[in-house]
Design a protein around this motif. Structure first.
Motif, PDB file in Angstrom:
ATOM      1  N   LYS A   1      34.790  40.231 -42.614  1.00 21.94           N
ATOM      2  CA  LYS A   1      32.864  39.737 -43.483  1.00 21.94           C
ATOM      3  C   LYS A   1      31.964  38.943 -42.653  1.00 21.94           C
ATOM      4  CE  LYS A   1      34.422  40.688 -47.877  1.00 21.94           C
ATOM      5  NZ  LYS A   1      35.350  40.745 -48.479  1.00 21.94           N
ATOM      6  N   ILE A   2      33.045  37.764 -42.270  1.00 20.63           N
ATOM      7  CA  ILE A   2      32.177  36.299 -41.192  1.00 20.63           C
ATOM      8  C   ILE A   2      31.509  37.001 -40.156  1.00 20.63           C
ATOM      9  CG2 ILE A   2      32.712  34.327 -39.963  1.00 20.63           C
ATOM     10  CD1 ILE A   2      35.244  34.047 -41.127  1.00 20.63           C
ATOM     11  N   PHE A   3      31.572  38.041 -40.264  1.00 17.23           N
ATOM     12  CA  PHE A   3      31.365  38.569 -38.385  1.00 17.23           C
ATOM     13  C   PHE A   3      30.804  39.903 -38.740  1.00 17.23           C
ATOM     14  CE2 PHE A   3      34.278  36.012 -36.558  1.00 17.23           C
ATOM     15  CZ  PHE A   3      33.690  35.477 -35.551  1.00 17.23           C
ATOM     16  N   ASP A   4      30.536  40.597 -40.423  1.00 22.15           N
ATOM     17  CA  ASP A   4      29.685  41.251 -40.740  1.00 22.15           C
ATOM     18  C   ASP A   4      29.732  43.134 -40.426  1.00 22.15           C
ATOM     19  OD1 ASP A   4      27.610  41.399 -42.850  1.00 22.15           O
ATOM     20  OD2 ASP A   4      25.899  40.928 -41.362  1.00 22.15           O
TER      21      ASP A   4
ATOM     22  N   PRO B   1      27.492  51.114 -32.640  1.00 20.37           N
ATOM     23  CA  PRO B   1      27.231  50.661 -31.722  1.00 20.37           C
ATOM     24  C   PRO B   1      27.580  49.597 -30.633  1.00 20.37           C
ATOM     25  CG  PRO B   1      26.067  51.018 -33.869  1.00 20.37           C
ATOM     26  CD  PRO B   1      27.588  50.936 -33.980  1.00 20.37           C
ATOM     27  N   TYR B   2      26.704  49.140 -29.519  1.00 23.54           N
ATOM     28  CA  TYR B   2      27.527  48.689 -28.818  1.00 23.54           C
ATOM     29  C   TYR B   2      27.416  47.465 -28.880  1.00 23.54           C
ATOM     30  CZ  TYR B   2      27.582  46.747 -24.197  1.00 23.54           C
ATOM     31  OH  TYR B   2      27.433  45.770 -23.087  1.00 23.54           O
ATOM     32  N   GLY B   3      26.423  47.222 -29.464  1.00 26.98           N
ATOM     33  CA  GLY B   3      25.735  45.297 -30.096  1.00 26.98           C
ATOM     34  C   GLY B   3      27.503  44.868 -30.372  1.00 26.98           C
ATOM     35  N   GLN B   4      27.345  46.115 -31.731  1.00 33.57           N
ATOM     36  CA  GLN B   4      28.906  46.128 -32.485  1.00 33.57           C
ATOM     37  C   GLN B   4      30.050  45.834 -32.296  1.00 33.57           C
ATOM     38  OE1 GLN B   4      26.473  48.309 -35.663  1.00 33.57           O
ATOM     39  NE2 GLN B   4      27.756  47.793 -36.889  1.00 33.57           N
ATOM     40  N   GLN B   5      29.892  46.706 -31.186  1.00 37.03           N
ATOM     41  CA  GLN B   5      31.458  47.034 -30.174  1.00 37.03           C
ATOM     42  C   GLN B   5      31.548  45.080 -30.097  1.00 37.03           C
ATOM     43  OE1 GLN B   5      32.737  49.977 -27.841  1.00 37.03           O
ATOM     44  NE2 GLN B   5      31.528  51.275 -29.137  1.00 37.03           N
ATOM     45  N   ARG B   6      30.445  44.735 -28.886  1.00 36.88           N
ATOM     46  CA  ARG B   6      30.527  43.530 -28.493  1.00 36.88           C
ATOM     47  C   ARG B   6      31.016  42.146 -29.518  1.00 36.88           C
ATOM     48  NH1 ARG B   6      31.140  42.295 -23.524  1.00 36.88           N
ATOM     49  NH2 ARG B   6      30.002  43.340 -22.108  1.00 36.88           N
ATOM     50  N   ARG B   7      30.505  42.698 -31.078  1.00 35.69           N
ATOM     51  CA  ARG B   7      31.021  41.900 -32.024  1.00 35.69           C
ATOM     52  C   ARG B   7      32.188  42.143 -32.185  1.00 35.69           C
ATOM     53  NH1 ARG B   7      27.588  42.022 -37.601  1.00 35.69           N
ATOM     54  NH2 ARG B   7      25.981  43.718 -35.494  1.00 35.69           N
ATOM     55  N   LEU B   8      32.599  42.945 -32.541  1.00 38.35           N
ATOM     56  CA  LEU B   8      34.156  42.944 -32.425  1.00 38.35           C
ATOM     57  C   LEU B   8      35.042  42.787 -31.786  1.00 38.35           C
ATOM     58  CD1 LEU B   8      36.805  44.438 -34.660  1.00 38.35           C
ATOM     59  CD2 LEU B   8      35.990  47.076 -32.971  1.00 38.35           C
ATOM     60  N   GLU B   9      34.819  42.732 -30.173  1.00 35.58           N
ATOM     61  CA  GLU B   9      35.226  42.518 -28.967  1.00 35.58           C
ATOM     62  C   GLU B   9      36.028  41.008 -29.742  1.00 35.58           C
ATOM     63  OE1 GLU B   9      34.495  42.242 -25.194  1.00 35.58           O
ATOM     64  OE2 GLU B   9      36.565  43.166 -24.726  1.00 35.58           O
ATOM     65  N   ILE B  10      35.150  40.008 -29.713  1.00 37.34           N
ATOM     66  CA  ILE B  10      34.889  39.108 -29.918  1.00 37.34           C
ATOM     67  C   ILE B  10      35.897  38.613 -31.611  1.00 37.34           C
ATOM     68  CG2 ILE B  10      33.344  36.494 -30.524  1.00 37.34           C
ATOM     69  CD1 ILE B  10      31.384  37.754 -29.055  1.00 37.34           C
ATOM     70  N   VAL B  11      35.595  38.754 -32.273  1.00 36.76           N
ATOM     71  CA  VAL B  11      36.752  39.289 -33.526  1.00 36.76           C
ATOM     72  C   VAL B  11      38.878  39.053 -33.028  1.00 36.76           C
ATOM     73  CG1 VAL B  11      36.802  39.493 -36.229  1.00 36.76           C
ATOM     74  CG2 VAL B  11      34.636  39.878 -34.758  1.00 36.76           C
ATOM     75  N   ARG B  12      37.891  39.919 -32.595  1.00 33.38           N
ATOM     76  CA  ARG B  12      39.544  40.502 -32.456  1.00 33.38           C
ATOM     77  C   ARG B  12      40.576  39.246 -30.933  1.00 33.38           C
ATOM     78  NH1 ARG B  12      41.474  45.416 -27.791  1.00 33.38           N
ATOM     79  NH2 ARG B  12      40.103  43.798 -26.627  1.00 33.38           N
TER      80      ARG B  12
END
Ligand SMILES: Nc1ncnc2c1ncn2[C@@H]1O[C@H](COP(=O)(O)OP(=O)(O)OP(=O)(O)O)[C@@H](O)[C@H]1O
Length: 254
Positions: A137-140, A153-164
């Motif tokens: 949720k914090i990262f939408d 999408p690519y940008g969200q994959q990068r974001r997910l990596e940060i969340v993980r």
């Protein structure tokens, strides 16, 4: 005392000194940049700090514990989290599952409970799921919880990596070129995101990034490497106007 204390760190690959005699400190709550031309040794330094490589010389101390010789998984559990230059998600698992893996640093009792499917297992599973959704949720990304990572999408994959990486609850988060391959819109979102991480998680972040405007905008201090050596260290303003740094970058482009 520094949270991370790096003293005279060196890594030789045969005759090449990829990282030479690097001394640096990270303090709790800081957002620090690590820049330098291609091949300067930035990723090698991250690999040394996270235990992927053993130093040829020098020491790395986290909160008083010497990390030299410890396995990457041990170092991760002591509080160093990271993302990679090339995205390393479990692409055929869902967004939620990727975060659950980050959260799944089970103790022995939980492993036993999960093996026998004891009530503690279900309680723990539910709690982990709730925590994972909270993080997403914090990262939408909560709307994509059931999407396969490879379909983001690519940008969200990068974001997910940060969340993980954040799910492992690190004391220090190392981000290796998080804006690589992003379009300007995605980079602007990432800039906001890095600020948000710092505010919401109150952790220490070290950022390798080629996008200078991003580094200059979000970091408080910057270390500059060239040919494995630290050539400068200072505030973004000091680094922007540092002759030695300008030379290193112009030389790299020539
Ligand atoms: N495993 C390895 N074996 C041999 N040489 C290596 C190894 N890893 C890195 N190097 C060399 O060490 C030097 C530093 O590389 P490194 O990838 O750390 O630089 P970098 O600053 O992260 O570069 P970039 O900005 O291009 O990602 C380079 O000359 C590279 O070729």
């Amino acid at each position: 005392m520094a949270l991370l204390d790096v003293k005279k760190l060196t890594k030789n690959f045969g005759g090449l000194t990829a990282v030479g005699d690097v001394t640096m400190e990270l303090h709790a709550g800081e957002l620090v940049g690590l820049i330098g031309p291609n091949g300067a040794g930035k990723t090698t330094l991250f690999n040394l700090l996270t235990g992927v490589y053993e130093p040829s010389q020098g020491t790395i101390t986290l909160d008083g514990t010497v990390l030299n010789g410890k396995a990457p998984s041990k170092i991760a559990s002591l509080g160093l989290g990271r993302t990679f230059q090339n995205i390393r998600l479990f692409k055929n698992m869902t967004v939620l599952e990727n975060v659950l893996i980050g959260l799944g640093n089970h103790g022995k009792a939980e492993v036993l409970a999960s093996f026998f499917r004891l009530p503690a297992f279900y309680k723990n599973e539910e709690e982990l799921k709730e925590r994972a959704i909270e993080l997403l949720k914090i990262f939408d990304l909560d709307g994509d919880a059931d999407t396969l990572a490879k379909n983001l999408p690519y940008g969200q994959q990068r974001r997910l990596e940060i969340v993980r990486a954040l799910a492992t609850e690190p004391k220090i988060l190392f981000l290796d070129e998080p804006a690589a391959g992003m379009n300007p819109q995605e980079t602007a979102e990432l800039t906001q995101l890095i600020r948000k991480i710092k505010e919401e998680f109150n952790i220490t972040i070290m950022l390798i990034e080629h996008d200078m405007s991003l580094v200059m905008e979000v970091t408080e201090r910057i270390y500059v490497l060239e040919y494995g050596r630290l050539i400068a260290h200072g505030t973004p303003e000091e680094i922007r106007t540092n002759k030695r740094v300008i030379e290193a970058y112009l030389g790299g482009e020539a």
